[in-house]
Scaffold this active site. Structure first.
Site, PDB file in Angstrom:
ATOM      1  N   GLU A  97       0.854  -1.193   0.000  1.00  8.84           N
ATOM      2  CA  GLU A  97       0.000   0.000   0.000  1.00  8.84           C
ATOM      3  C   GLU A  97       0.898   1.253   0.000  1.00  8.84           C
ATOM      4  OE1 GLU A  97      -3.449   2.024   2.845  1.00  8.84           O
ATOM      5  OE2 GLU A  97      -1.998   0.629   3.708  1.00  8.84           O
ATOM      6  N   HIS A  98       1.726   1.384   1.014  1.00 12.03           N
ATOM      7  CA  HIS A  98       2.683   2.485   1.119  1.00 12.03           C
ATOM      8  C   HIS A  98       4.096   1.944   0.916  1.00 12.03           C
ATOM      9  CE1 HIS A  98      -0.390   5.070   3.054  1.00 12.03           C
ATOM     10  NE2 HIS A  98      -0.689   4.020   3.791  1.00 12.03           N
TER      11      HIS A  98
END
Length: 442
Positions: free
Chosen positions: A334-335
């Site tokens: 995601e990040h």
């Protein structure tokens, strides 16, 4: 010394490697059966079930069926309850987020002359109703309100509603109400969890059903979205937080440890890894973690310790830079932070990440709150096929075609050939001489 899971990638077999790629919501079997009766109760009982679940699951003892929607007075009171400094930070973030998403807004329509006299293109129109989910269970998230509301407003969605779990007092987090109003959304429901997804899908006496729901949530929310995907568009898969902090040997491991804790503090179901081919960086990170944890609130430090010592977090030491790239792409985070004095040297090697934040001055914190790109991101390897939430998630595309009389004969002939080959007689008839008398009338 804080207990931290340390994995040496070259010492893992295929099964252990695959285990590192799993997320807390990868297996939802434990939630699906529990969510089904919640959905059915909302479908059949409406507001009464929503209020009951708010009291039962969120501890909102005073929540009643006639109080599910935030009132104008509650919005007004929120501006008095929130510090001016926080309101200014929300305004600052919304301004940057709006500037970024304005650039994403497509032209309402484009047409291109494909052949002389034959035109084709696209038209973009907003989705008519979207539910925006803002979690609350382990904190309050006006930032999620900003990230979901602003692109929806930029896209021009006419019917927007925020769903967020009620407080124990039966209210809504004040900063969330401030962010909603400043972003341009005035409808907020005190409903969270799986029941919020059901309410968005089916509606209730108070709530109008929506065509789509977006926003991150717990495995309960993810399970409900999956079960209701035939009723409401569940949007991109956004579950519990996850991050990879990649660090090469140009940075201090203490900095990597500092950023490793950002997403790890969200909750025990988060995922957070430091990935490095440098043993020095790994050792420095391990040494720095106790001091960094000591500067956190004990509530958040407890979550971080659980994540970093468990099955979904820790430090991964790889045998080479290429092995680091390969793991990141397999994980599809995601990040992703690229901690390096030359992050652009690594950027071209990364193909599977929803958000890539580059260099020591771009921690996930800034991306989450105020840089401008959307921080509602696909999780659980969703980055392999999804991107961040954007204006495009709130619009739909229609193809446009327009053929003039002069262009028609050539296109009709070629289409008729293919229709005949595929065995569709009515297709062929529609572009045959049978059409000609109708075209010449009048």
């Amino acid at each position: 010394m804080t207990e931290v899971s340390v994995h040496h990638l070259d010492q893992l077999d295929a099964e252990a490697y695959a285990a590192l790629l799993r997320r807390s919501e990868t297996d939802l079997s434990g939630f699906i059966d529990k969510v089904k009766p919640i959905i059915e109760a909302v479908r059949t009982e409406g507001d009464a079930a929503l209020a009951r679940f708010g009291r039962e699951f969120d501890g909102a003892t005073g929540l009643q069926a006639d109080g599910l929607k935030a009132t104008e007075a509650e919005f007004d009171a929120a501006f008095d309850a929130v510090d001016a400094e926080v309101i200014e930070a929300i305004r600052f973030g919304i301004d940057n987020i709006r500037t970024f998403h304005d650039e994403q807004k497509p032209e309402p329509m484009w047409l291109r002359e494909i052949r002389p006299g034959a035109y084709a293109g696209d038209r973009f129109t907003p989705i008519q109703s979207v539910a925006l989910y803002v979690p609350r269970g382990k904190g309050s998230f006006p930032s999620v309100t900003m990230m979901t509301s602003v692109p929806a407003v930029v896209a021009g969605v006419p019917n927007l509603a925020i769903f967020t779990p009620p407080s124990p007092e039966g209210g809504v987090d004040a900063a969330t109400l401030v962010a909603a109003r400043l972003a341009g959304v005035e409808t907020v429901y005190k409903v969270g969890g799986a029941q919020a997804v059901a309410a968005a899908a089916y509606g209730s006496q108070t709530i109008k059903p929506a065509l789509k729901i977006v926003g991150p949530g717990s495995p309960w929310v993810v399970a409900a979205k999956r079960l209701l995907s035939g009723v409401i568009d569940p949007g991109l898969p956004a579950g519990p937080s996850e991050a990879i902090i990649f660090a090469d040997d140009s940075v201090d491991g203490g900095l990597a440890a500092l950023d490793l804790l950002i997403e790890a503090e969200h909750g025990p179901d988060s995922s957070a890894y430091l990935v490095t081919h440098s043993q020095r960086v790994a050792d420095e990170a391990l040494a720095a973690l106790p001091a960094h944890l000591a500067r956190m609130t004990e509530y958040r430090a407890g979550f971080a310790r659980t994540v970093l010592s468990g099955r979904h977090g820790g430090i991964i030491v790889t045998p080479s830079l290429q092995a680091s790239y390969d793991f990141i792409n397999a994980y599809a985070p995601e990040h992703l932070e690229l901690l390096s004095t030359d992050p652009f040297a690594h950027l071209g090697q990364i193909t599977e990440a929803a958000e890539i934040l580059m260099g020591p001055y771009t921690p996930v914190t800034i991306g989450n709150f105020c840089l401008g790109p959307n921080a509602v991101l696909p999780t659980s390897r969703g980055a392999r096929t999804f991107g961040p939430l954007s204006v495009s998630d709130f619009v739909k595309r229609s193809s446009i075609g327009y053929v003039t009389a002069g262009a028609y004969p050539e296109l009709a002939h070629q289409a008729g050939v293919l229709a005949r080959y595929e065995g569709f007689s009515s297709h062929e008839n529609a572009v045959s001489d049978l059409r000609t008398p109708y075209l010449t009338k009048g």
